[in-house]
Design a protein around this motif. Sequence first.
Motif, short mmCIF file in Angstrom:
data_model
loop_
_atom_site.label_atom_id
_atom_site.label_comp_id
_atom_site.label_asym_id
_atom_site.label_seq_id
_atom_site.Cartn_x
_atom_site.Cartn_y
_atom_site.Cartn_z
N ALA A 165 0.83 -1.20 0.00
CA ALA A 165 0.00 0.00 0.00
C ALA A 165 0.87 1.25 0.00
CB ALA A 165 -0.93 0.00 1.22
N LEU A 166 2.14 1.08 0.35
CA LEU A 166 3.10 2.18 0.34
C LEU A 166 4.05 2.07 -0.84
CD1 LEU A 166 3.97 2.02 4.13
CD2 LEU A 166 2.44 3.66 3.04
N SER A 167 4.53 0.86 -1.13
CA SER A 167 5.45 0.66 -2.25
C SER A 167 5.52 -0.82 -2.59
CB SER A 167 6.85 1.17 -1.90
OG SER A 167 7.79 0.77 -2.86
N SER A 168 5.15 -1.17 -3.82
CA SER A 168 5.24 -2.56 -4.25
C SER A 168 6.69 -3.03 -4.31
CB SER A 168 4.59 -2.72 -5.63
OG SER A 168 3.21 -2.48 -5.59
N SER A 169 7.59 -2.13 -4.67
CA SER A 169 9.01 -2.50 -4.76
C SER A 169 9.55 -2.92 -3.41
CB SER A 169 9.82 -1.32 -5.30
OG SER A 169 9.45 -1.00 -6.62
N VAL A 170 9.25 -2.14 -2.37
CA VAL A 170 9.73 -2.49 -1.03
C VAL A 170 9.05 -3.76 -0.54
CG1 VAL A 170 9.90 -1.71 1.37
CG2 VAL A 170 10.28 -0.10 -0.49
N ALA A 171 7.77 -3.94 -0.86
CA ALA A 171 7.06 -5.15 -0.45
C ALA A 171 7.70 -6.39 -1.05
CB ALA A 171 5.59 -5.05 -0.86
N LEU A 172 8.02 -6.34 -2.34
CA LEU A 172 8.65 -7.50 -2.99
C LEU A 172 10.07 -7.72 -2.48
CD1 LEU A 172 7.37 -6.91 -6.64
CD2 LEU A 172 6.53 -8.58 -4.97
N TYR A 173 10.77 -6.65 -2.22
CA TYR A 173 12.12 -6.77 -1.66
C TYR A 173 12.08 -7.46 -0.29
CZ TYR A 173 16.53 -5.36 0.51
OH TYR A 173 17.74 -5.35 1.17
N ALA A 174 11.09 -7.08 0.52
CA ALA A 174 10.99 -7.64 1.87
C ALA A 174 10.62 -9.12 1.84
CB ALA A 174 9.94 -6.87 2.67
N ALA A 175 9.91 -9.55 0.78
CA ALA A 175 9.42 -10.93 0.73
C ALA A 175 10.28 -11.85 -0.12
CB ALA A 175 7.99 -10.94 0.20
N GLN A 176 11.31 -11.33 -0.78
CA GLN A 176 12.04 -12.13 -1.76
C GLN A 176 12.67 -13.39 -1.17
OE1 GLN A 176 15.49 -10.16 -3.44
NE2 GLN A 176 15.84 -8.97 -1.60
N ASP A 177 13.12 -13.35 0.06
CA ASP A 177 13.75 -14.52 0.66
C ASP A 177 12.75 -15.59 1.05
OD1 ASP A 177 16.25 -13.37 0.39
OD2 ASP A 177 16.19 -12.43 2.37
N LYS A 178 11.47 -15.24 1.10
CA LYS A 178 10.43 -16.19 1.49
C LYS A 178 9.78 -16.89 0.30
CE LYS A 178 9.88 -15.92 6.09
NZ LYS A 178 9.70 -17.07 6.99
N VAL A 179 10.04 -16.39 -0.88
CA VAL A 179 9.42 -16.96 -2.09
C VAL A 179 10.27 -18.11 -2.59
CG1 VAL A 179 8.74 -16.51 -4.47
CG2 VAL A 179 8.31 -14.79 -2.71
N ASP A 180 9.76 -19.33 -2.43
CA ASP A 180 10.52 -20.52 -2.79
C ASP A 180 10.03 -21.19 -4.07
OD1 ASP A 180 12.10 -20.29 -0.46
OD2 ASP A 180 10.52 -21.26 0.71
N SER A 181 8.84 -20.84 -4.52
CA SER A 181 8.28 -21.52 -5.69
C SER A 181 7.58 -20.52 -6.61
CB SER A 181 7.26 -22.58 -5.25
OG SER A 181 6.12 -21.97 -4.67
N THR A 182 7.33 -20.96 -7.83
CA THR A 182 6.63 -20.12 -8.79
C THR A 182 5.20 -19.84 -8.32
OG1 THR A 182 7.93 -21.02 -10.62
CG2 THR A 182 5.84 -19.95 -11.18
N ARG A 183 4.59 -20.84 -7.73
CA ARG A 183 3.22 -20.65 -7.22
C ARG A 183 3.17 -19.55 -6.17
NH1 ARG A 183 -0.59 -25.22 -4.22
NH2 ARG A 183 -2.17 -23.75 -3.47
N GLU A 184 4.14 -19.51 -5.29
CA GLU A 184 4.18 -18.47 -4.26
C GLU A 184 4.41 -17.09 -4.86
OE1 GLU A 184 5.89 -20.32 -0.19
OE2 GLU A 184 7.17 -20.65 -1.95
N ALA A 185 5.29 -17.02 -5.87
CA ALA A 185 5.55 -15.74 -6.52
C ALA A 185 4.29 -15.21 -7.21
CB ALA A 185 6.68 -15.89 -7.54
N VAL A 186 3.59 -16.09 -7.92
CA VAL A 186 2.35 -15.70 -8.59
C VAL A 186 1.30 -15.28 -7.56
CG1 VAL A 186 0.43 -16.51 -10.02
CG2 VAL A 186 2.78 -17.15 -10.61
N GLY A 187 1.16 -16.08 -6.51
CA GLY A 187 0.18 -15.78 -5.48
C GLY A 187 0.45 -14.45 -4.80
N LEU A 188 1.72 -14.18 -4.49
CA LEU A 188 2.06 -12.93 -3.82
C LEU A 188 1.77 -11.73 -4.71
CD1 LEU A 188 3.29 -11.30 -1.52
CD2 LEU A 188 5.55 -11.73 -2.51
#
Length: 292
Positions: A58-81
């Motif tokens: 809600a503040l910045s998609s870039s920062v949100a994706l940066y914060a979550a990058q280490d938690k994304v282990d699969s393509t399904r999770e990336a798509v879902g996020l």
Amino acid sequence: MRRLSWVLEMVRTLLCMYVGVLIASYLGSSEACTRSLLRVLKPVVGSGFYGHAASLSALSSSVALYAAQDKVDSTREAVGLLLLLAFPTSVAAALQFYLPVIVPAVGPAGLFMVGISVVGALLTSAFGRVLLPEREDGDVPGKITLVRNPWRTAHKVFLRVGPAVALAMVAVKLGERYGVTEWVEGILHPLTRSVGLPSDASLVVFGCLINVAVGAALGADLWASGKLRMEDLALALAFGRALSLPRINLQFLFPPAVTFFGKKGLLGATVRTLVETLANVSVVLALTAFVH
């Protein structure tokens, strides 16, 4: 002069992006702010780690994706996020741009358009939440802070994403220069008629493909002259915004998604664009059928 104006527009966009990333980084380092965002958005995004990251979008998609990058282990999770980010991002766009810029120009039609965009984003986020693993909803850390070093994070995110955004903006501008937009305008007339909108609505839709504010300005004139009814203007704005989502996402979603998630981010951003566009178009079609 026109070229200078466009360069200044790009500089302004990148500057606003940097300021937004910096503010988001500092707010993301605040546990109180993160918990407040999560509390408001929890019914849609959930309460797990991905819910926390989505709240930050809600503040910045870039920062949100940066914060979550280490938690994304699969393509399904990336798509879902990336799908999950749709609703918080839509709320932010409504508060930062549509309400202060579009609504004053077209009045109730602007509010109606905002409502349609939020509903479309809500459907998109709901689909994303279904895709994410159920374990994430219960994965609630004791201390909720998505950013540890806000100053360093802001610079790191901007230096990685900013050039990609600039390149995407150049690509869009080249498309306008070499006649791609004129070709698009030629196919919009039968398209707007096919969804039940009057022919004059095609001008509003075309304006939205350039910028929603342009579509609103053109629509305001048509509304004032009696060529478009308020409900038709609202639907034309919503339809034009839906068709412009690929352009918007190309500039602002694809760069951070690919930067932080690679091929998984590319697929996720593509799926998000398709799903969100179809969701918004479906809402417009349903309302058009109801109104007419």
